[in-house]
Structure formats: structure tokens, C-alpha cells
Design an enzyme around this catalytic site. Structure first.
Site, PDB file in Angstrom:
ATOM      1  N   SER A  56       0.746  -1.101  -0.006  1.00 30.76           N
ATOM      2  CA  SER A  56       0.041  -0.040   0.145  1.00 30.76           C
ATOM      3  C   SER A  56       0.777   1.075   0.058  1.00 30.76           C
ATOM      4  O   SER A  56       0.449   2.458  -0.384  1.00 30.76           O
ATOM      5  CB  SER A  56      -1.001   0.090   1.131  1.00 30.76           C
ATOM      6  N   LYS A  93       0.566   4.312   7.021  1.00 35.21           N
ATOM      7  CA  LYS A  93      -0.249   5.344   6.214  1.00 35.21           C
ATOM      8  C   LYS A  93       0.302   6.580   5.961  1.00 35.21           C
ATOM      9  O   LYS A  93       1.159   7.142   6.754  1.00 35.21           O
ATOM     10  CB  LYS A  93      -1.707   5.447   7.032  1.00 35.21           C
TER      11      LYS A  93
END
Lengths: 137, 423
Positions: A56, A93
Site C-alpha cells: 500500500s 499510512k
């Protein structure tokens, strides 16, 4: 000789242990070797290393198997890549602010939806990623 | 008179907190850490205490009891706790350079310098930094003496909405609190002293504070007298910034299961001797004497035995080979057959800084001692303890302790760092 040493305490010792022959012209220009740890780590007591797993954050240059260097003392700002605690798990993130809204996003938004942060869903930031380490060979 | 300001920073359920830093899912869940050999609980979170788990509750009971078994159980991981303790110390020193490391999870500091900016505010900033930078929650107690700082620390942990910082600097409030504070919760007052003091009608710290010093001398020791003065706000126990030189160092362990053979005992003793020698090199000291002991498990209903023998090390040394050689000689002297041993160990005594090694005409160092030991230490540091070891230490170590639920050494080994998900 003793006198001389006393007056030049900051000179590298090498200057005095070559009593014969011509002293190296590089002696006065000695520097320490490059220290990658001090380049990456500014506060050792707050710095931790983790290993990334997943795709990600590839857009931010973090691939599976990479070591990320995390400094817990850095204040989180929008734009930082962070280790966030999501459902009790440490997750990489990007911390972002869009139109007044705080978000945790991935660099692969089609696969991983952004997470909106608000009072019901406060961010739990474990630390800020300050470096990435990858061995190529 | 310029007043002293001591603060005691005490990490909350330290070993459990270290485990939680790397497993945030365990926040607000009951967690315990077990003693060496996975025997019993030695650290508990408040959630675990609420389930009735006490210091010393055996592991099997926690695992089997209907309410206790929801607890997350860890074997002790001193590599991790030692590293986290060092981090906490480093952060505290940024806020208060005058610092005494009292134990792995407690630090005393002096805060007089921060009077102008506000001692409590400074303590709060320090506590917040320790929590944010290391992940370890602490309580901070502030007082004009170490004894009072320790009491204040107890209050910091047990007073809701004090934000983890409690001060006993103000005399009026302090004395009112001491009048209510039970003596058995005080620093250095154990069960025996409590009974003795209770018999004299003394139940609170306030009563002890008001006891005439002469009476204390009659009944107790200098320690008791000192404690009374400290309760009155007169500092008698200074900050010890430099740890006292160790006089001896011990390495002892219980066995994972009873050991009966000389061979296994020799393996265990030589492993402990090697560890002791490594510890001494780490601290830059040498030993002049070694003591070897072995005994049975006193809780088992088997014939009991306690054996000990000591020998001198000449020249003074920290060379693993010389220490093992002497330890093996002593082991053969102490050993009795037909006994189930539960524990053994070595104690190295007469320690001196390596630089003060006595000249010795009649004995000689083993060849290549410093360089060989340096190589041994650096290989073991790099590749894990006992990568390189003496043959006598044994290869399969059946006697070795249980440590089945040890967490990874997250902060010191590259192949054990936490995994962070990128999903």
C-alpha cells in the site's frame, strides 16, 4: 615535543607518530567515516525500526521487506508517513489533511480506501517514519 | 536553607508496558510477565490485578483459572526491558540531568533548577515526553526527600485526575496526607518493621513522623531514625548519581526440570560462569574469587541438599577459560550424587577495575587473553549470545529454563523487529 602536543590537543595523533619521512598532506584533513545511523537517527531514545509488509505504500517508495525508521518524538504533521494503530495493528499510512478533514491514506487509493479521522475515530499515531532502509545486494 | 526537590519516576507495570508498546492491541487488556523459568507472575497490569492475579501467582493457575485465563502471558524478555529502560533514562536525562537509576523501572532526579518555570509543569512535560517518545507510562512523585518522593509516587499512581504527577512539596497538605498514609506502604518498611511499629501503636506515616528520634533509636536502627527525619522533610538520603562499584556479581538460575547428573550440572555451571565472565568484561572488572553453589528445590518433597565451595582466581581475571576451569574444579568438589538439584549458580567476588589488577609473580595469564575475549564478545554480540561458546557448556542444554512465551527482541535484533502492515 610534549609542549607541542599540549598546545595542539585537537590535532589528530597521527601527526606525531611519523617521526621520519614526509608527513601525509591529508593528516590535517582527517574526518570521521560516513555514519548512516546518525544520518537517519536524530533521537536514539525515541527511534525504532520495523519491517514493512504489503504494497500500500509503494508509491512512497516503501516496499515489502524494507526497514522503516520511526521516530516517536517527531510531532505528526500532514504529509508525514506514519505508523498508525488500526484495530490494534501497526499499519503504515500517510497522514493527510484535505479540505479541513484529517485522513489516513495509502499511495494505492483504489485498492485501499482512505480512512477519515474524527472525534468518533481519533487517530492513534504510533510514530512518524523518518527513513527507509533497503539493501540492494 | 535551600530546599531539596526530589522526584521519583516509576514506570507503570514496566515489563507489561514494554510488551504493550509493540502490541497495541493489548492496551486495556490483562497482561502478566512471568519470572525466569516461567514460574509465576512478576509483573501485572491493573486489568490483571483486577482478575485476582497476585505477585507470585503460578503460571499454571493463570492458565487454568476460569477468570484468569483471558490474561495475555509473556515469559520475561530482559533484553527488551533493559533496552526500554535505557530509553526511558535517556529521555528523563534530557529533562533532569541529575539522575539516579534506582532500579530497572525507577529513577530519582533533582528538580530545584526548574523552580522558576514550575516544578510540576516540568515534571508533567517530562512524563508526557517519556510516554510519547518511548510508549512507557510512568507516575512521578515529587517531595523534599527521597522517602516523601516515594510516597508521592504512590499517590500519583492511585489518585485519579492528577495526571500521573503528585507533589508533596507543600508542608501543610503533606502532613495531612501523611496522617492518613499507612506505614506498610512506605519505602523500606517491610512486614517485620510494620509489625514492630504497629505493636508500638504506630500505623500511619504521620505517627512515625511525630515519633521522637531518641525513641526510634531505642527501638530501631539508624535507618528508622533517618526515615523519621525524611518524613519531616529533612533530606538524609542523597542522590547517588554514580552507581557504587560492584563488590560481587552473581549468575544463578533455577533448572527447567530437576538435574541429577554431574555432566548436566557442569554444563549449567560453565554456562553461568561464561555469562559472569562476560558481565565482568562488560563492566571492565576482574575477579579474585569464585563461589560455586548448587541446591535442591526446597518446595519439593525430596532429600534436601545445599552445597557451596569457593576458590581463588590467580591472577585476577575475567577470562572465560580461567573462570570455567576453576568453576569446574569446584563443581566436582561440591557435587553429591543421587540428589535432584533445582538450582545452581556462581558468584564472582573481590571485584576490581581491570586497570587495578594486582601484580602477581607466581601465576600467569592465559595466552592471548584480552584479544581472544574481545573476539568472543564481539561475535556473540553480533550473532546472539552463546553463538561461540566453550565446549563444556553443552550443546542441547536439557536443563535450560523454560521461556516459552518470550516476545521478540524488537529493539535489539534486526531479524526480530516488529512487522508493520502496508495494507
Amino acid at each position: 615535543m610534549l609542549r607541542l602536543i599540549e598546545n595542539h590537543q585537537t590535532l589528530a595523533l597521527h601527526s606525531f607518530v611519523v617521526p621520519c619521512g614526509f608527513p601525509s598532506p591529508a593528516d590535517d584533513h582527517l574526518e570521521d567515516n560516513i555514519d548512516l545511523v546518525s544520518h537517519l537517527v536524530s533521537r536514539p531514545s525515541a527511534t525504532f525500526v520495523m519491517q514493512a509488509s504489503g504494497d500500500s505504500m509503494e508509491g512512497a517508495g516503501i516496499f515489502t521487506g524494507d526497514y522503516v525508521v520511526i521516530d516517536k518524538s517527531v510531532e505528526t504533521k500532514p504529509g508525514h508517513i506514519v505508523v498508525a494503530v488500526l484495530n490494534g495493528e501497526m499499519t503504515l499510512k500517510r497522514f493527510e489533511k484535505r479540505e479541513g478533514q484529517y485522513l489516513l491514506t495509502s499511495t494505492n487509493p483504489r485498492k485501499y480506501k482512505p480512512i477519515e479521522l474524527n472525534e468518533d475515530n481519533p487517530p492513534e499515531i504510533w510514530g512518524v517514519v523518518v527513513g527507509v532502509v533497503r539493501k540492494c545486494v | 536553607m535551600s530546599e531539596h526537590i526530589f522526584a521519583l519516576i516509576d514506570c507503570n507495570s514496566f515489563y507489561c508496558s514494554c510488551e504493550r508498546v509493540f502490541l497495541p492491541a493489548l492496551n486495556n487488556k490483562p497482561v502478566v510477565v512471568l519470572s525466569n523459568n516461567d514460574g509465576c507472575a512478576i509483573a501485572r497490569t491493573p486489568e490483571a490485578k483486577a482478575l485476582g492475579i497476585k505477585m507470585g501467582t503460578p503460571e499454571f493457575m493463570i492458565r487454568k483459572d476460569k477468570t484468569m485465563r483471558q490474561t495475555h502471558i509473556f515469559s520475561s524478555n530482559y533484553t527488551l526491558y533493559g533496552d526500554m529502560s535505557q530509553r526511558v533514562q535517556d529521555v528523563v536525562r534530557e529533562f533532569a540531568p541529575e539522575c539516579e537509576v534506582y532500579s530497572i523501572d525507577e529513577l530519582f532526579v533533582k528538580l530545584e533548577k526548574y523552580k522558576t518555570i514550575g516544578v510540576i509543569e516540568h515534571a508533567r512535560a517530562m512524563r508526557d515526553a517519556v510516554l510519547k517518545w518511548t510508549g512507557i507510562p510512568t507516575g512521578v512523585g515529587i517531595g523534599p526527600t527521597k522517602t516523601l518522593a516515594k510516597i508521592a509516587n504512590h499517590l500519583a499512581k492511585n489518585t485519579p485526575d492528577c495526571g500521573g504527577v503528585f507533589s508533596l512539596m507543600e508542608e501543610g497538605a503533606r502532613n495531612r496526607i501523611l496522617d492518613e498514609f499507612p506505614i506498610e506502604k512506605m519505602w523500606g518498611i517491610g512486614k517485620a518493621s510494620t509489625a514492630k511499629l504497629n505493636a508500638m501503636g504506630i500505623h500511619t506515616a504521620g505517627q512515625l513522623r511525630d515519633m521522637p528520634a531518641r525513641q526510634a533509636r531505642q527501638y530501631g536502627t539508624v535507618v528508622a531514625e533517618r526515615t523519621i527525619l525524611e518524613l519531616r522533610g529533612i533530606s538524609c538520603i542523597p542522590l547517588e548519581e554514580i552507581p557504587p562499584v560492584r563488590k560481587g556479581t552473581a549468575v544463578t538460575r533455577s533448572f527447567g526440570k530437576p538435574v541429577t547428573s554431574l555432566d548436566e550440572l557442569k554444563q549449567a555451571i560453565s554456562t553461568h560462569a561464561a555469562r559472569g565472565a562476560g558481565k565482568m568484561r562488560h563492566h571492565g572488572v576482574i575477579a579474585g574469587r569464585i563461589r560455586v553453589f548448587m541446591h535442591t528445590n526446597k518446595y519439593r518433597n525430596t532429600p534436601q541438599f545445599y552445597g557451596v565451595e569457593c576458590g581463588s582466581l590467580r591472577p585476577y581475571t575475567n577470562d572465560t577459560r580461567q573462570i570455567i576451569r576453576e568453576a569446574m574444579r569446584l563443581t566436582e568438589i561440591v557435587f553429591r550424587g543421587g540428589i535432584e538439584y533445582g538450582k545452581c549458580g556462581i558468584i564472582l567476588e573481590d571485584l576490581l577495575p581491570a586497570s587495578e589488577k594486582p601484580q602477581d609473580l607466581f601465576s600467569e595469564d592465559l595466552p592471548h587473553s584480552p584479544n581472544l575475549m574481545k573476539a568472543l564478545d564481539s561475535i556473540n554480540k553480533r550473532h546472539g549470545r552463546n553463538t561461540l561458546q566453550m565446549v563444556g557448556m553443552g550443546m542441547n542444554k536439557k536443563w535450560k529454563q523454560r521461556s516459552e512465551k518470550r516476545s521478540p527482541c524488537y529493539t535489539t535484533r534486526i531479524d526480530e523487529v516488529p512487522i508493520v502492515r502496508a495494507i
